[in-house]
Write a protein that holds these residues in place. Structure first.
Motif, short mmCIF file in Angstrom:
data_model
loop_
_atom_site.label_atom_id
_atom_site.label_comp_id
_atom_site.label_asym_id
_atom_site.label_seq_id
_atom_site.Cartn_x
_atom_site.Cartn_y
_atom_site.Cartn_z
N VAL A 1 3.03 -0.14 16.20
CA VAL A 1 3.90 0.28 17.31
C VAL A 1 4.67 1.50 16.85
CG1 VAL A 1 4.13 -2.03 18.31
CG2 VAL A 1 5.73 -1.27 16.54
N PRO A 2 5.06 2.38 17.78
CA PRO A 2 5.87 3.55 17.39
C PRO A 2 7.17 3.11 16.73
CG PRO A 2 5.01 3.81 19.61
CD PRO A 2 4.72 2.39 19.22
N PHE A 3 7.54 3.82 15.67
CA PHE A 3 8.73 3.47 14.91
C PHE A 3 9.80 4.56 14.97
CE2 PHE A 3 10.78 2.92 10.58
CZ PHE A 3 11.54 1.83 10.96
N GLY A 4 9.40 5.83 14.95
CA GLY A 4 10.36 6.92 14.98
C GLY A 4 9.76 8.18 14.43
N ALA A 5 10.57 8.97 13.73
CA ALA A 5 10.09 10.24 13.18
C ALA A 5 10.98 10.67 12.04
CB ALA A 5 10.04 11.32 14.26
N VAL B 1 13.83 3.27 15.58
CA VAL B 1 14.34 2.35 16.59
C VAL B 1 14.14 0.93 16.10
CG1 VAL B 1 13.94 3.94 18.50
CG2 VAL B 1 12.12 2.39 17.80
N ASP B 2 15.14 0.10 16.37
CA ASP B 2 15.06 -1.31 16.00
C ASP B 2 14.49 -2.11 17.17
OD1 ASP B 2 16.04 -0.99 13.45
OD2 ASP B 2 18.12 -1.06 14.12
N ASP B 3 13.29 -1.76 17.55
CA ASP B 3 12.62 -2.43 18.66
C ASP B 3 11.18 -2.68 18.21
OD1 ASP B 3 11.51 -3.35 20.97
OD2 ASP B 3 11.63 -1.45 22.06
N ASP B 4 10.80 -3.96 18.16
CA ASP B 4 9.48 -4.29 17.64
C ASP B 4 8.35 -3.67 18.44
OD1 ASP B 4 10.41 -5.68 15.50
OD2 ASP B 4 10.45 -7.61 16.52
N ARG B 5 8.59 -3.39 19.69
CA ARG B 5 7.53 -2.83 20.52
C ARG B 5 7.52 -1.31 20.52
NH1 ARG B 5 4.30 -7.18 20.90
NH2 ARG B 5 5.44 -9.01 21.66
N GLY B 6 8.61 -0.68 20.05
CA GLY B 6 8.64 0.78 19.90
C GLY B 6 8.61 1.54 21.20
#
Length: 953
Positions: free
Chosen positions: A766-770, A568-573
């Motif tokens: 922060v969560p980034f993805g998988a 995800v392109d979200d800095d906070r995840g």
């Protein structure tokens, strides 16, 4: 003159009567000549049909319009006549200002529309065309599609699309879709089509296809009906389209769009594709682009596909003559008593030659007619297969009469040429030997063998010279043909050796090999016929497999094949957990590796914008000197030898990745991530378990066994903006690390940090993805469901499924391979059928002495197998020569390109390997299936009942 004409008329009558009396042998002779005619005519019609004429290409691009105009937005430009290449015009002219940002900067939409309107001639009629992308809902989920906004119902657009069902859209709430999209989406004509983030839906009123893009998933709407509202919806959701929309205009002008109008439009910055200019290009001296850029080539390089086709056609020319040789050799032997009677009745040698040549003329004419008719029919029957394979419709079935007439003439000449040697042999035969029917045993002339060996060595040397010292592939083709002729000339000697090998075999193989050695006038041409056909097949297969292997090697994968990434392109995840769940529930995943990213922030950072980024700090001893782009940049003063050495230096090389799934290269995860990336290293797994980072790039580790990461709390910097000796703002964190040995494929993930390590270092994540592995390739329906689920999260998600390199959709190699295979099998079957026909006396002798039917069948089977196996074996070796030569030429071209790259100190684009692949699968089929198949067929078709046959005494 009159007497000679009467003699030829008598010869034609005798040859025609002989053909009618022996219909089986006549059909075999015609078949031998018709097979290459069939293959050549079918290949010619297929290649001609697949090659679009300029008018057909323009119809798919312009429809019925006179021109297409577009405004790139760079100010005045220069273009070539077909607008395939455009360059910014940096030369001030006619008082125009120089090429500055004010004059050549991207215009606003209003100025672009004004420029396009200004570039149109008076009384011009225009049709707007917009192209973009959108995400639509399907029966299975969601799918990204291309969007074409064009009034396709307008006569000016006829030819751009081909309506297959329903009608063109005429209302703003109507759309038409491609047939491929209907298949992929599960929708049908009459269904409602929903676009993501748009509340009103569209009714599908028609299904069409793009003639040049059969696999396109495309939606056609009226201008302004879909892309404009979709763009507004994306802007409201704070998202951007995957590709920006482009606007062009189809223009119809009374009198056409000539080159002077095109040049005038170029001064306004407008590129033009003109029908008149493309069909009637101007002189090179009249093109401003060529005057300003004289270094541009006039001709484009010949493609490898065309070179392969030319090489195979050259080999096929030799094959046409070889295929007919055994037929007339057998015919002349079966007619030797008739020739003896002609001689006994006062006939001369020239009369006997005329009879044999007349047989060749008749057979060649019949074979030409039959082969061309069947070849055109075969091309028409296989046309849908080749169109689907290539992903584009042919322009139509396009048989060129001149080409087919040339092929027919070639067949007639081949018949005469093939009958020439039997005619000379029959004319020299003594009358008494011809009347008593004794064939005798003739040894292979040493002179022919020596000449054949010399031709083989000379042809191989020419091919090697062309491959190693020149870039002319025609030299390789010429050498290959000479080498093949040399092998053909040595075929009688090979059959003599095979005859001596039969002494240790059983009855049937011993008789077969002895018969092949004694009847070399019949066996050697038959083997040569199979040899030539197999050589062409192997050449095509070897070259095609080699180029495909090179494409696979140069493919830059983003992940291991079958792996999936979702980030995800979200800095906070915040949306990362939902994105992980969407993929895990809808795709056949195996291992799931959840990953986080290191978060670089600063006080007061807006959570909806990028607050910083992360980079790996390399130790100075491992930094590449070529990366120094500051004031002390050494590239300008560095010697060429040093630049080339640095290009291969391990500090300056990096792994090419098609799509960076981890932009910073630093991920926070565990051993599951290593498993997804294909890293099998127990030491790395243990390091992560003990809280140590894992480095997948040996340039990361410093002398103390640590990996240093810089957290930059600002926008990405340019090194020149930082200043010499200065570092970008931010903090630096060092992690104890384990270096994976060697140079593993890391796919852009250069450092994996365990969660315990970042907690100990007080670094925020922060969560980034998988990352996932898959148990089997996902279906289209599963992918659409996953995309729909990701859309439902409302996040800006980047999803990637690694499917590996795509197979090239090229119908020409497939067509050549199919036609060569048909000729191969047909030639083997027909040639061995002639061999069996000539062996009827031996079969009758076996029956007279009480041999069981099984022996007769085995003898017939071995006769066929010897011809097929010998021809296939020699053809396989001979066919590899031109393929290797062509690939060596490709290697020389690649080396020249590599030298240019190395002079720039870059090794990222060099072609490291030009492989030469041997088609082992095809060779196995040819070496086993063809001889065994023809042997079994001969055994099954051999009658167990003895036939009353004249036996010479």
């Amino acid at each position: 003159m009159t007497a000679r004409l009467h003699a030829w008329r008598a010869a034609l009558r005798i040859a025609g009567r002989d053909a009618r009396r022996a219909p089986g042998r006549t059909l075999l002779v015609v078949g031998m000549l018709a097979l290459p005619v069939l293959g050549a005519s079918a290949a010619d019609v297929t290649l001609r049909s697949a090659q679009l004429s300029p008018e057909q290409q323009l119809q798919r691009t312009l429809g019925q319009a006179d021109a297409e105009i577009r405004y790139p937005g760079f100010g005045p430009i220069l273009q070539d006549p077909d607008a395939s290449a455009t360059y910014v015009d940096h030369t001030p002219a006619d008082g125009r200002a120089g090429n500055t940002a004010e004059t050549n900067g991207p215009p606003t939409p209003t100025s672009a529309a004004a420029v396009l309107a200004q570039s149109m001639p008076p009384h011009a009629r225009k049709l707007e065309r917009l192209a973009g992308t959108a995400e639509v809902r399907t029966r299975h989920g969601a799918l990204d599609v291309d969007v074409l906004e064009l009034e396709t119902a307008d006569p000016m657009a006829r030819g751009i699309t081909t309506m297959k069902q329903g009608r063109h859209p005429v209302r703003r709430d109507e759309v038409a879709v491609t047939t491929h999209f209907l298949t992929a989406s599960g929708l049908r004509v009459g269904s409602r089509l929903t676009v993501r983030d748009l509340s009103p839906s569209y009714r599908i009123v028609g299904a069409y296809e793009r003639p040049g893009e059969l696999a396109a998933d495309e939606v056609n709407a009226l201008p302004g009906a879909l892309l404009a509202p979709y763009g507004r919806a994306l802007a409201a959701a704070d998202r951007t389209p995957s590709e920006p929309a482009t606007e062009t205009f189809l223009v119809s002008v009374p009198g056409g769009f000539d080159w002077s109008v095109v040049v005038e439009a170029n001064t306004l910055g407008v590129a033009v594709v003109s029908r008149d200019v493309t069909l009637h290009p101007p002189a090179r001296s009249d093109v401003p682009l060529y005057r300003e850029r004289p270094d541009l080539p006039l001709l484009r390089p010949v493609s490898a596909r065309a070179t392969t086709a030319v090489t195979v056609v050259v080999l096929a020319l030799a094959e046409v003559c070889l295929l007919a040789g055994p037929a007339f050799a057998v015919g002349a032997q079966r007619s030797r008593r008739q020739f003896g009677l002609i001689g006994a009745g006062g006939g001369e040698g020239k009369d006997i030659r005329a009879v044999v040549l007349a047989g060749g003329l008749i057979a060649g004419a019949i074979a030409a007619a039959v082969g061309i008719v069947l070849g055109v029919g075969l091309a028409a029957a296989l046309r849908p297969l080749f169109e689907e394979r290539s992903g584009a419709r042919f322009g139509g079935l396009d048989p060129h009469p001149i080409d087919l007439l040339g092929i027919a003439l070639l067949a007639v000449l081949a018949g005469l040429a093939a009958a020439a040697l039997p005619a000379l042999t029959a004319a020299r035969q003594p009358v008494l030997a011809a009347l008593n029917g004794r064939k005798g045993v003739r040894r292979a002339g040493r002179r022919l063998t020596v000449v054949g060996l010399a031709a083989f060595l000379l042809g191989t040397a020419i091919a090697v010279f062309g491959a190693m010292k020149t870039e002319w592939k025609v030299v390789v083709a010429a050498g290959s043909v000479i080498a093949e002729i040399g092998v053909v000339a040595m075929t009688p000697a090979f059959m003599g050796v095979a005859g001596r090998l039969g002494r240790r075999w059983g009855l049937s193989p011993r008789l077969t090999l002895r018969d092949a050695a004694r009847n070399r006038a019949r066996t050697a041409p038959a083997v040569a016929a199979v040899l030539a056909a197999v050589a062409g097949t192997v050449t095509v297969a070897a070259y095609t497999d080699s180029t495909a292997a090179q494409d696979r090697e140069r493919y830059a994968a983003s992940l291991p094949t079958g792996a999936v990434s979702v980030v995800v392109d979200d800095d906070r995840g915040r949306d990362a957990p939902a994105a992980r769940t969407a993929v895990a529930r809808n795709l056949p995943v195996g291992v799931e590796a959840d990953v986080d990213q290191v978060f670089a922030s600063y006080p007061g950072c807006d959570v909806n914008t990028m607050c910083g980024y992360v980079e790996v700090v390399r130790p100075p001893a491992k930094a590449c000197p070529l990366d120094d782009t500051g004031p002390s940049n050494p590239l300008s003063s560095m010697p060429r030898a040093e630049l080339r050495a640095l290009a291969y230096d391990w500090r300056c090389t990096h792994e090419r990745v098609d799509e960076m799934t981890a932009p910073s290269g630093v991920l926070v995860g565990d051993a599951k991530l290593l498993k997804v990336l294909g890293i099998d290293d127990p030491g790395a797994v243990a390091a992560l378990a003990h809280g140590r980072a894992v480095s997948l790039d040996r340039r990361n580790m410093d002398a103390h066994g640590r990996v240093t990461v810089r957290l930059i709390t600002g926008e990405p910097h340019e090194p020149s903006a930082v200043g010499p000796g200065k570092e970008p703002p931010g903090s630096v964190v060092a992690f104890p690390a384990y270096q994976v040995p060697g140079s593993p494929h890391h796919y852009g993930v250069v450092v994996v940090v365990p969660r315990a390590a970042v907690r100990s270092a007080h670094v925020q994540t922060v969560p980034f993805g998988a990352y996932f592995t898959t148990t089997h390739p996902p279906t289209d329906a599963q992918r659409q469901k996953a995309q729909q689920a990701l859309d439902n999260t409302g996040a800006d998600v980047r999803f990637h499924l690694e499917e590996g390199p795509e197979d090239p959709d090229d119908a020409v190699p497939l067509a050549l391979a199919i036609f060569a295979a048909i000729v191969t099998l047909g030639a083997a079957g027909t040639a061995t059928g002639l061999a069996r026909s000539d062996a009827e006396t031996d079969l009758a002798t076996l029956a007279a002495i009480g041999a069981p039917p099984r022996t007769r069948r085995l003898l017939s089977a071995f006769q066929c197998a010897v011809v097929a196996a010998t021809g296939v074996g020699l053809g396989a070796v001979t066919g590899i020569i031109p393929a290797i030569g062509l690939r060596l030429v490709d290697r020389r071209i690649a080396e020249a390109f590599n030298q240019q790259q190395l002079d720039l100190g870059s090794a990222s684009l060099i072609i490291k390997h030009v492989p030469i692949a041997v088609p082992w699968g095809l060779l196995a089929v040819l070496l086993v299936a063809v001889p065994v198949g023809t042997a079994c067929l001969a055994a099954l078709t051999t009658s167990s009942r003895p036939t009353t046959t004249y036996r010479a005494t």
